[in-house]
Design an enzyme around this catalytic site. Structure first.
Site, short mmCIF file in Angstrom:
data_model
loop_
_atom_site.label_atom_id
_atom_site.label_comp_id
_atom_site.label_asym_id
_atom_site.label_seq_id
_atom_site.Cartn_x
_atom_site.Cartn_y
_atom_site.Cartn_z
N LYS A 188 3.51 0.49 0.43
CA LYS A 188 2.66 -0.62 0.00
C LYS A 188 3.28 -1.26 -1.23
CE LYS A 188 -1.99 -1.84 -1.44
NZ LYS A 188 -3.36 -1.37 -1.69
N LYS A 207 2.91 -2.46 4.30
CA LYS A 207 2.03 -3.54 3.84
C LYS A 207 2.63 -4.25 2.65
CE LYS A 207 -2.56 -4.02 1.83
NZ LYS A 207 -3.76 -3.30 1.49
C1 PBG Z 1 -6.29 -2.07 -2.60
C2 PBG Z 1 -6.07 -2.97 -1.44
C3 PBG Z 1 -5.45 -4.21 -1.45
C4 PBG Z 1 -5.51 -4.71 -0.15
C5 PBG Z 1 -6.16 -3.76 0.62
N1 PBG Z 1 -6.49 -2.68 -0.21
C6 PBG Z 1 -4.86 -5.04 -2.45
C7 PBG Z 1 -4.41 -4.69 -3.75
O1 PBG Z 1 -3.57 -3.79 -3.90
O2 PBG Z 1 -4.88 -5.37 -4.65
C8 PBG Z 1 -4.99 -6.03 0.27
C9 PBG Z 1 -5.39 -6.51 1.59
C10 PBG Z 1 -5.12 -7.94 1.81
O3 PBG Z 1 -4.57 -8.65 0.94
O4 PBG Z 1 -5.48 -8.40 2.89
N2 PBG Z 1 -7.15 -1.01 -2.30
#
Ligand code: PBG
Length: 331
Positions: free
Chosen positions: A202, A254
């Site tokens: 991520k 991701k």
């Molecule tokens: C954090 C989280 C994020 C997303 C899902 N879970 C974003 C972040 O790290 O701020 C992003 C999902 C998206 O942008 O569609 N728990």
């Protein structure tokens, strides 16, 4: 003897008609390979549209029920729930995450009751929606994110989510050791058949922008001390390999579109399913361009999903899941 080249060899033969192209397509999308992320609040009476994600809403418990039923009806593989607590319910420890009646756990019970066996109900396992500072973990006195103290919170959060009926916990916090720790906590409590998905790779991405509106994020600063640097490919693969070693049942990359090299690397290297999350910014870019008449919306959506699958993702999380499933089924 065929020369092995033109004029005998004509690759265009395989593209000559729609039926031929359909027959030779190497990549297909099945609704069962799509997962719909859903945002849920417990302090609204009507679904609340999100400005930066046209077509996406924050759900009430009632509209959540309807959304789960619709997802099942069109044949999606699952739904992934995000809880959006009221600001007044946030604190430094993210207590709402471990409250059995906190928004996410309550929503999980509702979704599980509605879904039955039709699809898999999954939950985001991270503290950022529940903390008043907006970080994915708890903070040390110096303000840094405390990895090992956060793991204690994740273990408790995992147990509450499992008790609420979540079948697949999505570890999105990027803390070291989160998979092995949560696995042990679940197994000790008899939840050995709850599936763990690790957001293995991520990245600290600008493409999460609209999501932060969706969950009412209070974050100031960034997540660069725990999420990966977009410059790093080998490190993303390393995270995925570590998560598999720690017992992850599924690993995720991701965002998706800007990280297809990672999807391909991870898919080639691990023996578990590889999923990719097409994030809010990817959605918003296509919607905005389409709204301006600059892009063919439906073709662009299918092309993005096909590309993510082609790179090696078995399952894609996408805010377009229901619409695409309908298109694919000709509904
Ligand atoms: C954090 C989280 C994020 C997303 C899902 N879970 C974003 C972040 O790290 O701020 C992003 C999902 C998206 O942008 O569609 N728990």
């Amino acid at each position: 003897m065929n020369s092995g080249s033109f004029p005998e060899v004509r690759p265009r033969r395989l593209r000559s008609t729609p039926a031929m192209r359909r027959l030779v397509a190497e990549t297909r999308i099945d609704p069962a390979q799509l997962v719909l992320p859903l945002f849920v609040r417990d302090d609204i009476v009507e679904p609340a549209p999100l400005q930066s994600m046209p077509g996406v809403v924050q759900h009430t418990f009632d509209s959540l029920r309807a959304a789960v039923a619709e997802a099942a009806e069109v044949g999606l593989g699952g739904v992934m729930l995000f809880g959006v607590p009221a600001d007044s319910a946030k604190d430094a420890q993210g207590s709402g995450a471990t409250d059995p009646d906190g928004v996410l756990n309550a929503a999980t019970r509702v979704a599980v009751a509605e879904a039955g066996d039709a699809l898999v109900v999954q939950t985001d396992l991270c503290l950022d929606e529940f903390t008043d500072h907006g970080h994915c973990g708890v903070l040390a006195p110096d303000g840094s994110v405390d990895n090992d103290a956060t793991l204690e919170r994740y273990r408790d959060m995992a147990l509450e989510q499992a008790r609420a009926g979540s079948q697949l916990l999505c570890l999105s916090g990027m803390m070291d050791g989160q998979v092995v720790d949560v696995r042990a906590a679940l197994d000790t409590d008899g939840f050995d058949d709850v599936v763990l998905l690790a957001y293995a790779a991520k990245y600290a991405s600008a493409f999460y922008g609209p999501f932060r509106e969706a969950v009412g994020s209070t974050l100031r600063g960034d997540r660069k001390t725990y999420q990966l640097d977009p410059a790093n490919r080998r490190e993303g693969l390393r995270e995925a390999l570590l998560d598999v070693q720690e017992g992850a049942d599924v690993v995720m990359v991701k965002p998706a579109m800007s990280y297809l090299d990672l999807v391909a690397d991870v898919a080639a290297a691990v023996p578990v399913p590889v999923w990719a999350y097409q994030v809010s910014g990817e959605y918003a870019m296509v919607e905005a361009a389409a709204a301006n008449g600059w892009i063919d919306r439906e073709r662009a959506i299918l092309e993005t999903l096909t590309s993510i699958r082609r790179a090696g993702a078995d399952v894609v999380l996408t805010y377009w899941a229901v619409e695409v499933a309908r298109t694919l089924k000709g509904l």
